[in-house]
Design a protein around this motif. Structure first.
Motif, mmCIF file in Angstrom:
data_model
loop_
_atom_site.group_PDB
_atom_site.id
_atom_site.type_symbol
_atom_site.label_atom_id
_atom_site.label_comp_id
_atom_site.label_asym_id
_atom_site.label_seq_id
_atom_site.Cartn_x
_atom_site.Cartn_y
_atom_site.Cartn_z
ATOM 1 N N PHE A 1 0.844 -1.183 0.000
ATOM 2 C CA PHE A 1 0.000 0.000 0.000
ATOM 3 C C PHE A 1 0.884 1.239 0.000
ATOM 4 C CE2 PHE A 1 -2.540 -3.207 2.267
ATOM 5 C CZ PHE A 1 -3.705 -3.169 1.530
ATOM 6 N N LEU A 2 0.450 2.240 -0.682
ATOM 7 C CA LEU A 2 1.136 3.523 -0.649
ATOM 8 C C LEU A 2 0.483 4.397 0.414
ATOM 9 C CD1 LEU A 2 1.488 4.180 -4.485
ATOM 10 C CD2 LEU A 2 3.233 3.325 -2.913
ATOM 11 N N ALA A 3 1.184 5.429 0.825
ATOM 12 C CA ALA A 3 0.632 6.366 1.810
ATOM 13 C C ALA A 3 -0.682 6.942 1.289
ATOM 14 C CB ALA A 3 1.629 7.479 2.075
ATOM 15 N N HIS A 4 -1.608 7.139 2.187
ATOM 16 C CA HIS A 4 -2.921 7.736 1.905
ATOM 17 C C HIS A 4 -3.781 6.873 0.976
ATOM 18 C CE1 HIS A 4 -1.251 11.115 3.987
ATOM 19 N NE2 HIS A 4 -0.263 11.176 3.097
ATOM 20 N N HIS A 5 -3.563 5.571 1.038
ATOM 21 C CA HIS A 5 -4.375 4.628 0.265
ATOM 22 C C HIS A 5 -5.808 4.677 0.779
ATOM 23 C CE1 HIS A 5 -5.803 0.797 -1.354
ATOM 24 N NE2 HIS A 5 -4.726 0.764 -2.120
ATOM 25 N N ALA A 6 -6.750 4.427 -0.071
ATOM 26 C CA ALA A 6 -8.161 4.380 0.337
ATOM 27 C C ALA A 6 -8.350 3.262 1.368
ATOM 28 C CB ALA A 6 -9.050 4.120 -0.874
ATOM 29 N N ASN A 7 -9.288 3.450 2.282
ATOM 30 C CA ASN A 7 -9.601 2.409 3.262
ATOM 31 C C ASN A 7 -10.083 1.160 2.537
ATOM 32 O OD1 ASN A 7 -8.977 4.239 5.246
ATOM 33 N ND2 ASN A 7 -11.094 4.690 5.771
ATOM 34 N N VAL A 8 -9.572 -0.008 2.964
ATOM 35 C CA VAL A 8 -9.922 -1.259 2.297
ATOM 36 C C VAL A 8 -9.703 -2.427 3.259
ATOM 37 C CG1 VAL A 8 -7.607 -1.613 1.333
ATOM 38 C CG2 VAL A 8 -9.552 -2.610 0.180
ATOM 39 N N VAL A 9 -10.507 -3.468 3.081
ATOM 40 C CA VAL A 9 -10.314 -4.743 3.761
ATOM 41 C C VAL A 9 -10.291 -5.793 2.652
ATOM 42 C CG1 VAL A 9 -11.268 -6.434 5.365
ATOM 43 C CG2 VAL A 9 -11.485 -3.990 5.866
ATOM 44 N N ALA A 10 -9.251 -6.654 2.671
ATOM 45 C CA ALA A 10 -9.113 -7.633 1.595
ATOM 46 C C ALA A 10 -8.633 -8.971 2.158
ATOM 47 C CB ALA A 10 -8.118 -7.132 0.558
ATOM 48 N N ALA A 11 -9.099 -10.055 1.541
ATOM 49 C CA ALA A 11 -8.647 -11.401 1.906
ATOM 50 C C ALA A 11 -7.243 -11.614 1.343
ATOM 51 C CB ALA A 11 -9.597 -12.444 1.337
ATOM 52 N N ILE A 12 -6.445 -12.413 2.052
ATOM 53 C CA ILE A 12 -5.129 -12.783 1.541
ATOM 54 C C ILE A 12 -5.028 -14.301 1.514
ATOM 55 C CG2 ILE A 12 -3.950 -10.686 2.283
ATOM 56 C CD1 ILE A 12 -2.804 -12.300 4.630
ATOM 57 N N ILE A 13 -4.198 -14.788 0.626
ATOM 58 C CA ILE A 13 -3.934 -16.219 0.515
ATOM 59 C C ILE A 13 -2.486 -16.444 0.944
ATOM 60 C CG2 ILE A 13 -5.645 -16.588 -1.300
ATOM 61 C CD1 ILE A 13 -3.328 -16.518 -3.312
ATOM 62 N N PRO A 14 -2.082 -17.687 1.213
ATOM 63 C CA PRO A 14 -0.687 -17.909 1.584
ATOM 64 C C PRO A 14 0.243 -17.316 0.529
ATOM 65 C CG PRO A 14 -1.949 -19.898 1.929
ATOM 66 C CD PRO A 14 -2.849 -18.929 1.209
ATOM 67 N N GLY A 15 1.228 -16.598 1.006
ATOM 68 C CA GLY A 15 2.144 -15.955 0.075
ATOM 69 C C GLY A 15 3.273 -15.246 0.784
ATOM 70 N N GLU A 16 3.972 -14.461 0.014
ATOM 71 C CA GLU A 16 5.125 -13.732 0.497
ATOM 72 C C GLU A 16 4.708 -12.296 0.801
ATOM 73 O OE1 GLU A 16 9.152 -12.255 -1.702
ATOM 74 O OE2 GLU A 16 8.427 -14.256 -2.166
ATOM 75 N N MET A 17 5.043 -11.816 1.995
ATOM 76 C CA MET A 17 4.754 -10.434 2.366
ATOM 77 C C MET A 17 6.080 -9.694 2.443
ATOM 78 S SD MET A 17 3.058 -8.769 5.793
ATOM 79 C CE MET A 17 4.447 -9.204 6.845
ATOM 80 N N ARG A 18 6.142 -8.561 1.763
ATOM 81 C CA ARG A 18 7.329 -7.719 1.794
ATOM 82 C C ARG A 18 6.916 -6.329 2.271
ATOM 83 N NH1 ARG A 18 11.670 -8.926 -1.220
ATOM 84 N NH2 ARG A 18 11.624 -10.927 -2.247
ATOM 85 N N PHE A 19 7.769 -5.735 3.096
ATOM 86 C CA PHE A 19 7.533 -4.349 3.464
ATOM 87 C C PHE A 19 8.847 -3.673 3.795
ATOM 88 C CE2 PHE A 19 7.397 -6.480 7.535
ATOM 89 C CZ PHE A 19 8.016 -5.592 8.405
ATOM 90 N N GLU A 20 8.817 -2.363 3.760
ATOM 91 C CA GLU A 20 9.988 -1.556 4.065
ATOM 92 C C GLU A 20 9.711 -0.772 5.331
ATOM 93 O OE1 GLU A 20 11.893 2.108 1.762
ATOM 94 O OE2 GLU A 20 11.931 0.255 0.579
ATOM 95 N N ASP A 21 10.637 -0.823 6.283
ATOM 96 C CA ASP A 21 10.438 -0.090 7.534
ATOM 97 C C ASP A 21 10.850 1.378 7.363
ATOM 98 O OD1 ASP A 21 13.238 0.010 7.793
ATOM 99 O OD2 ASP A 21 13.305 -1.646 9.221
ATOM 100 N N ALA A 22 10.717 2.170 8.421
ATOM 101 C CA ALA A 22 10.991 3.605 8.364
ATOM 102 C C ALA A 22 12.441 3.909 7.991
ATOM 103 C CB ALA A 22 10.640 4.254 9.702
ATOM 104 N N GLU A 23 13.356 2.989 8.305
ATOM 105 C CA GLU A 23 14.769 3.195 7.979
ATOM 106 C C GLU A 23 15.120 2.735 6.569
ATOM 107 O OE1 GLU A 23 14.063 1.482 11.128
ATOM 108 O OE2 GLU A 23 13.902 3.548 11.853
ATOM 109 N N GLY A 24 14.150 2.194 5.839
ATOM 110 C CA GLY A 24 14.384 1.737 4.476
ATOM 111 C C GLY A 24 14.829 0.292 4.361
#
Length: 101
Positions: A1-24
């Motif tokens: 999700f990008l900043a200021h994304h619209a409110n949403v609720v979504a189902a997820i399936i088994p998979g890979e989750m990637r994210f970047e923390d505040a320090e990059g």
């Protein structure tokens, strides 16, 4: 999700989750089925399991993959078929995440 994304609720399936923390720093996890909600610029993930690559036993994941593949070759009910598909997806995700360390 990008900043200021619209409110949403979504189902997820088994998979890979990637994210970047505040320090990059990028983080990768294997996640099971569940759902994610994005509300007021905050994302929350609700799932049965989240595993870092270091927590995954590769041998056990490979054995689980092989068991699920064998079960899918057997005659079974629709429910059993879907349960085995989910088990296979989870095992394959766990293996995929461990190979990206």
């Amino acid at each position: 999700f990008l900043a200021h994304h619209a409110n949403v609720v979504a189902a997820i399936i088994p998979g890979e989750m990637r994210f970047e923390d505040a320090e990059g720093n990028e983080h990768v996890f294997a996640v099971s089925s569940g759902f994610v909600e994005m509300i007021n610029n905050r994302a929350k993930l609700f799932c049965l399991s989240v595993e870092s690559p270091e927590e995954i036993d590769i041998r056990r994941a490979q054995e689980a993959k092989e068991r699920a593949e064998e079960q899918l070759r057997q005659k079974q009910s629709i429910q059993e078929y879907h349960m085995n598909q989910m088990a296979l997806a989870r095992a394959m995700t766990r293996l995929k995440v461990t190979h990206k360390q």
